[in-house]
Write an enzyme that holds these catalytic residues in place. Sequence first.
Site, PDB file in Angstrom:
ATOM      1  N   THR A  93       3.351  -8.134  -2.205  1.00  0.00           N
ATOM      2  CA  THR A  93       4.535  -7.295  -2.036  1.00  0.00           C
ATOM      3  C   THR A  93       5.631  -7.963  -1.216  1.00  0.00           C
ATOM      4  O   THR A  93       6.739  -7.449  -1.134  1.00  0.00           O
ATOM      5  CB  THR A  93       4.154  -5.968  -1.346  1.00  0.00           C
ATOM      6  OG1 THR A  93       3.605  -6.271  -0.060  1.00  0.00           O
ATOM      7  CG2 THR A  93       3.139  -5.195  -2.172  1.00  0.00           C
ATOM      8  N   ASN A 114      -3.990 -19.054 -17.761  1.00  0.00           N
ATOM      9  CA  ASN A 114      -5.102 -18.575 -18.563  1.00  0.00           C
ATOM     10  C   ASN A 114      -4.709 -17.301 -19.320  1.00  0.00           C
ATOM     11  O   ASN A 114      -3.563 -16.875 -19.283  1.00  0.00           O
ATOM     12  CB  ASN A 114      -6.319 -18.349 -17.658  1.00  0.00           C
ATOM     13  CG  ASN A 114      -7.631 -18.646 -18.356  1.00  0.00           C
ATOM     14  OD1 ASN A 114      -7.797 -18.324 -19.531  1.00  0.00           O
ATOM     15  ND2 ASN A 114      -8.558 -19.251 -17.643  1.00  0.00           N
ATOM     16  N   ASP A 157      12.877  -9.817 -16.954  1.00  0.00           N
ATOM     17  CA  ASP A 157      14.268  -9.430 -17.185  1.00  0.00           C
ATOM     18  C   ASP A 157      15.156 -10.207 -16.221  1.00  0.00           C
ATOM     19  O   ASP A 157      16.290 -10.543 -16.526  1.00  0.00           O
ATOM     20  CB  ASP A 157      14.468  -7.930 -16.953  1.00  0.00           C
ATOM     21  CG  ASP A 157      13.586  -7.073 -17.852  1.00  0.00           C
ATOM     22  OD1 ASP A 157      12.392  -7.390 -17.979  1.00  0.00           O
ATOM     23  OD2 ASP A 157      14.083  -6.090 -18.402  1.00  0.00           O
ATOM     24  N   ARG A 165      -2.181 -10.420   2.247  1.00  0.00           N
ATOM     25  CA  ARG A 165      -1.871 -10.924   3.581  1.00  0.00           C
ATOM     26  C   ARG A 165      -2.568 -12.264   3.784  1.00  0.00           C
ATOM     27  O   ARG A 165      -3.619 -12.534   3.184  1.00  0.00           O
ATOM     28  CB  ARG A 165      -2.296  -9.930   4.656  1.00  0.00           C
ATOM     29  CG  ARG A 165      -3.786  -9.763   4.756  1.00  0.00           C
ATOM     30  CD  ARG A 165      -4.208  -8.560   5.567  1.00  0.00           C
ATOM     31  NE  ARG A 165      -5.632  -8.514   5.764  1.00  0.00           N
ATOM     32  CZ  ARG A 165      -6.543  -8.302   4.827  1.00  0.00           C
ATOM     33  NH1 ARG A 165      -6.179  -8.122   3.574  1.00  0.00           N
ATOM     34  NH2 ARG A 165      -7.831  -8.268   5.107  1.00  0.00           N
ATOM     35  N   ALA A 183      -7.967 -13.377  -5.998  1.00  0.00           N
ATOM     36  CA  ALA A 183      -8.094 -12.503  -7.156  1.00  0.00           C
ATOM     37  C   ALA A 183      -7.871 -11.045  -6.765  1.00  0.00           C
ATOM     38  O   ALA A 183      -8.313 -10.597  -5.707  1.00  0.00           O
ATOM     39  CB  ALA A 183      -9.476 -12.670  -7.784  1.00  0.00           C
ATOM     40  N   HIS A 216      11.739  -0.469 -11.056  1.00  0.00           N
ATOM     41  CA  HIS A 216      12.552   0.729 -11.278  1.00  0.00           C
ATOM     42  C   HIS A 216      12.746   1.462  -9.964  1.00  0.00           C
ATOM     43  O   HIS A 216      11.880   1.405  -9.085  1.00  0.00           O
ATOM     44  CB  HIS A 216      11.866   1.656 -12.289  1.00  0.00           C
ATOM     45  CG  HIS A 216      11.646   1.026 -13.617  1.00  0.00           C
ATOM     46  ND1 HIS A 216      12.626   0.946 -14.574  1.00  0.00           N
ATOM     47  CD2 HIS A 216      10.562   0.403 -14.143  1.00  0.00           C
ATOM     48  CE1 HIS A 216      12.158   0.323 -15.636  1.00  0.00           C
ATOM     49  NE2 HIS A 216      10.901  -0.018 -15.402  1.00  0.00           N
ATOM     50  N   ARG A 226      -5.982 -17.172   6.297  1.00  0.00           N
ATOM     51  CA  ARG A 226      -6.212 -18.423   6.998  1.00  0.00           C
ATOM     52  C   ARG A 226      -5.324 -19.517   6.416  1.00  0.00           C
ATOM     53  O   ARG A 226      -4.802 -19.392   5.315  1.00  0.00           O
ATOM     54  CB  ARG A 226      -7.676 -18.850   6.922  1.00  0.00           C
ATOM     55  CG  ARG A 226      -8.154 -19.224   5.521  1.00  0.00           C
ATOM     56  CD  ARG A 226      -9.623 -19.649   5.560  1.00  0.00           C
ATOM     57  NE  ARG A 226     -10.133 -20.014   4.267  1.00  0.00           N
ATOM     58  CZ  ARG A 226     -10.033 -21.223   3.709  1.00  0.00           C
ATOM     59  NH1 ARG A 226      -9.402 -22.192   4.357  1.00  0.00           N
ATOM     60  NH2 ARG A 226     -10.550 -21.475   2.538  1.00  0.00           N
TER      61      ARG A 226
END
Length: 200
Positions: free
Chosen positions: A163, A83, A91, A178, A158, A113, A181
Amino acid sequence: MTLEERIRSGKLYFCTAPGFAEEQERCLELLYDYNATRPGEKAKRRELLSRFFGSVGENLYIEPPLHASFGKNTHWGNNCYANFNLTLVDDGEIRFGDHVMLAPNVVITATGHPVHPELRKKTAQFSIPVRIGNNVWIGAGAIILPGVTIGDNTVIGAGSVVTHDIPADCVAVGSPCRVIREIGERDMKYYYQDRTIDVE
């Protein structure tokens, strides 16, 4: 070691390296053309996406505007949909499986960075591949960081900031994201909260 080898190996490199900016500008010219297309120009959009991305499966649909660093380092499976305002900091490599759905304002970055300011001052950066499995749905405003792999069939909620790797067949949300379920039988009865599925 060449710049391309450094990027592929996850080592530090500098965006001031010879040819880096020129290559990016060439790619961004194609992206500009894509974002300027009209809704009815489906064949032109397909042709531009095929030239812009590293590889494109069948039935890729991306709603403009699309934002990306290079395009050539991103690879799409079949039957994928994105969307408005997808941002790909590619990169380094970003790879999508089949049947991936991306809600508005998703950011996927294979590039980051270093923390130390002296390295950033010298334009140092790194790229670590991102992998999105088959049949993944990524919710609006989610951010996927370098090196993340998301397993098949998973839903990312959402606004999540992903990470680390997320396994297959689960719902994961939050910042940091995280698993909350597994996807199961209840999901074949209810499509959203307590709304019952009434179609086959």
